[in-house]
Design an enzyme around this catalytic site. Structure first.
Site, short mmCIF file in Angstrom:
data_model
loop_
_atom_site.label_atom_id
_atom_site.label_comp_id
_atom_site.label_asym_id
_atom_site.label_seq_id
_atom_site.Cartn_x
_atom_site.Cartn_y
_atom_site.Cartn_z
N GLY A 46 2.64 3.51 1.52
CA GLY A 46 3.21 3.66 2.85
C GLY A 46 3.83 5.03 3.06
O GLY A 46 4.16 5.41 4.20
N ARG A 47 4.02 5.76 1.97
CA ARG A 47 4.60 7.10 2.12
C ARG A 47 4.12 8.05 1.04
O ARG A 47 4.63 9.17 0.92
CB ARG A 47 6.12 7.04 2.14
N LYS B 117 4.88 12.05 -2.67
CA LYS B 117 5.66 10.89 -2.22
C LYS B 117 6.62 11.34 -1.13
O LYS B 117 7.42 12.26 -1.35
CB LYS B 117 6.42 10.28 -3.41
N ARG C 119 -1.81 0.15 -9.79
CA ARG C 119 -0.77 -0.84 -10.12
C ARG C 119 -1.36 -2.24 -10.22
O ARG C 119 -2.45 -2.50 -9.73
CB ARG C 119 0.26 -0.89 -8.97
N ARG D 46 4.14 14.07 -7.48
CA ARG D 46 4.00 13.33 -8.75
C ARG D 46 2.63 13.56 -9.38
O ARG D 46 1.64 13.76 -8.66
CB ARG D 46 4.16 11.83 -8.52
N GLY E 4 0.83 -1.22 0.00
CA GLY E 4 0.00 0.00 0.00
C GLY E 4 0.85 1.25 0.00
O GLY E 4 2.08 1.18 0.08
N ASP F 141 3.99 -4.54 -7.56
CA ASP F 141 3.43 -3.31 -6.98
C ASP F 141 4.06 -2.07 -7.62
O ASP F 141 3.65 -0.95 -7.33
CB ASP F 141 3.62 -3.28 -5.46
P1 AMP Z 1 9.14 1.01 -3.07
O1 AMP Z 1 10.34 0.16 -2.91
O2 AMP Z 1 9.40 2.47 -2.89
O3 AMP Z 1 8.35 0.73 -4.30
O4 AMP Z 1 8.21 0.63 -1.82
C1 AMP Z 1 7.69 -0.65 -1.55
C2 AMP Z 1 6.68 -0.55 -0.45
O5 AMP Z 1 7.29 -0.07 0.74
C3 AMP Z 1 5.52 0.40 -0.71
O6 AMP Z 1 4.38 -0.11 -0.10
C4 AMP Z 1 5.98 1.67 -0.06
O7 AMP Z 1 4.91 2.51 0.30
C5 AMP Z 1 6.69 1.14 1.17
N1 AMP Z 1 7.73 2.06 1.64
C6 AMP Z 1 8.95 2.30 1.10
N2 AMP Z 1 9.65 3.18 1.82
C7 AMP Z 1 8.85 3.53 2.87
C8 AMP Z 1 8.98 4.41 3.98
N3 AMP Z 1 10.09 5.11 4.18
N4 AMP Z 1 7.96 4.50 4.84
C9 AMP Z 1 6.83 3.79 4.68
N5 AMP Z 1 6.64 2.94 3.66
C10 AMP Z 1 7.62 2.81 2.76
MG MG Z 2 6.71 1.02 -5.10
#
Ligand code: AMP
Ligand code: MG
Length: 489
Positions: free
Chosen positions: A90-91, A106, A176, A169, A88, A245
């Protein structure tokens, strides 16, 4: 309908967290144009102060824009080939829509889906995402866009303490493959249907004219991602984390993390330091995208079963999935023919392209410089007089290749002048090489954002000569040739 997904089990209403001392790091006028933003003489939005606070996530209004229900959406996914369950936003927090663009921040703070994360993004990864989004767009490659980077003094902990930033963004949708996977894993056909129906209504209305709208939806998503992958290969772009994702339902490049453009051509180049098995290596991208489409197909199966038997549904989706390799290959050949300046098609073209790539791999020739250099060649050249030949270790091998290439051009009566201008419109001079991004990041970390602006300007016209910036077209100095980027962001 606001954001295609409805209901409490599809998203969380959540406001961005406060960002300390926000300041502009980068701003894309071209992206601003997409949402009709009026700019001042500095190239920033007219109500710059309000927009700064809005994009930092510190308020929900600017000018006549007012967002009332920012959200984070839930999705699941396969990461490195393994089912990771619920993920989901997450940020990333979706503010709402302006014109036909959704605007998402983001790095805007924690949401219900943050798991162990802090909800933030660091300055360096935000700069990379911002620059690459805009560079890809200028290259003509479908991508989410980046409006701005907002820096801050807010400390965030990664391997060391860094500062937080937000990348604003834009995209018609941030949906996705993982969104379908999420509701398939919950066996919620109702949500799957809502997702598919909304996706069709807003982005794939043509599907409604088809006897099997959901099958057609799958085919269109798969075809878009097949041609997208061919485009990546054609500019030497490695995404780095092709998890389900991170795969867009609109066929856009999305979620820029440890990506990299090839410098030296190595077909098995791995840009992501954390990808120890090389799953997402350059040459694996097409196969991996096909695998991701298989995940999509299997999560869309319950939709097909609304109107068909299990067996028929499986058969139809399997056949649709099998179209991927051909669509990919057709676009790949078409792109590489164009990269070589061919206007006609010959049956030996694939072999000719492959021979070249093997020779380039063996000699580790710079991918972008080589193709850009092709426009200097005349059909009157003798292979041994071609300058880029000197980049190859095995001269006999490349001389033979150039001899075949020149004959191929002569067979289609290629005209030098015409071919040159066509070549310079498909083979970019400027790409976002890691060392260029790194130089901009290091300056920005010292509060000098000039290099971010300069790179944005150069990469916004990748096919133009821009002679004053020629040094930006050069391969990196040998000692920093192999910057690998990790997932830490
Ligand atoms: P990404 O590698 O950026 O595509 O992230 C993969 C998953 O991890 C997604 O669900 C992001 O929202 C979550 N995520 C990545 N970095 C963070 C963060 N610093 N805080 C919270 N969620 C994160
Ligand atoms: Mg991602």
């Amino acid at each position: 309908m606001a954001f295609l997904l409805e209901g409490d089990d599809a998203y969380q209403l959540v406001s961005p967290s406060r960002l300390l001392n926000p300041h502009w790091v980068g701003f894309s006028r071209s992206a601003a144009n997409l949402i009709g933003l009026e700019l001042d003489q500095n190239g920033l939005p007219k109500e710059a102060g309000e927009w700064l606070q809005l994009l930092a996530g510190n308020q929900l209004h600017a000018g006549n824009i007012n967002f009332t229900d920012p959200k984070a959406s839930v999705y699941s996914g396969h990461q490195f080939g393994i089912w990771a369950g619920q993920l989901g936003d997450g940020r990333a927090i979706l503010l709402g829509k302006i014109a036909d663009q959704e605007i998402q921040l983001k790095g805007a703070g924690k949401t219900r889906y943050s798991r162990m994360g802090d909800g933030r993004a660091v300055l360096r990864s935000s700069i990379r995402e911002f620059l690459c989004s805009e560079a890809m767009h200028a290259l003509g490659i479908p991508t989410t866009r980046a409006l701005a980077i907002i820096g801050s003094t807010q400390p965030v902990m990664r391997e060391a303490i860094e500062t937080a930033a937000v990348c604003a963004r834009l995209s018609p949708s941030f949906l996705r493959v993982g969104h379908f996977e999420h509701f398939a894993s919950l066996e919620s056909t109702q949500h799957l249907k809502q997702l598919a129906d909304n996706l069709i209504a807003h982005h794939y209305p043509e599907c409604l004219e088809n006897k099997h709208p959901y099958l057609e939806l799958f085919k269109m998503i798969s075809a878009r991602n097949a041609t997208l992958t061919a485009l990546w290969q054609s500019v030497g772009f490695c995404h780095g984390v092709l998890n389900t994702d991170n795969i867009s339902l609109l066929g856009l490049t999305i979620d820029y993390g440890p990506f990299g453009f090839l410098n030296q051509f190595e077909y098995d180049h791995v840009c992501n330091h954390s990808d120890t098995s090389g799953r997402y290596a350059y040459h694996n991208q097409p196969q991996i995208m096909h695998w991701n489409m298989a995940c999509l197909a299997s999560s869309m199966l319950p939709l097909m079963e609304i109107t068909h038997s299990k067996e028929v549904s499986k058969k139809l989706l399997t056949l649709a999935l099998e179209e991927f390799p051909q669509i990919y290959q057709d676009s790949w050949v078409q792109l590489f023919r164009a990269k070589l300046g061919f206007l006609t098609e010959e049956s030996g073209d694939i072999e000719l392209i492959e021979r070249l790539l093997i020779a380039m791999h063996q000699s580790k020739v710079d991918f972008t410089c080589f193709f850009r250099g092709l426009s200097k060649i005349s059909t009157e050249n003798n292979p041994t007089n071609i300058e880029i030949r000197n980049e190859f270790i095995n001269r006999d091998q490349i001389d033979l290749w150039f001899a075949d290439y020149l004959s191929r051009l002569l067979r289609e009566n290629s005209i030098d002048e015409k071919r040159r201008s066509a070549l310079n419109e498909i083979n970019p001079k400027y790409i976002l090489r890691n060392h260029l991004a790194q130089a901009a990041i290091e300056k920005a970390q010292k509060n000098d954002f000039s290099e971010v602006g300069r790179l944005l300007e150069i990469l916004s016209n990748p096919y133009e000569e821009q002679a004053q910036f020629s040094t930006y077209a050069a391969p990196p100095p040998i000692h920093i040739n192999d910057i690998k980027v990790s997932c830490s962001s």
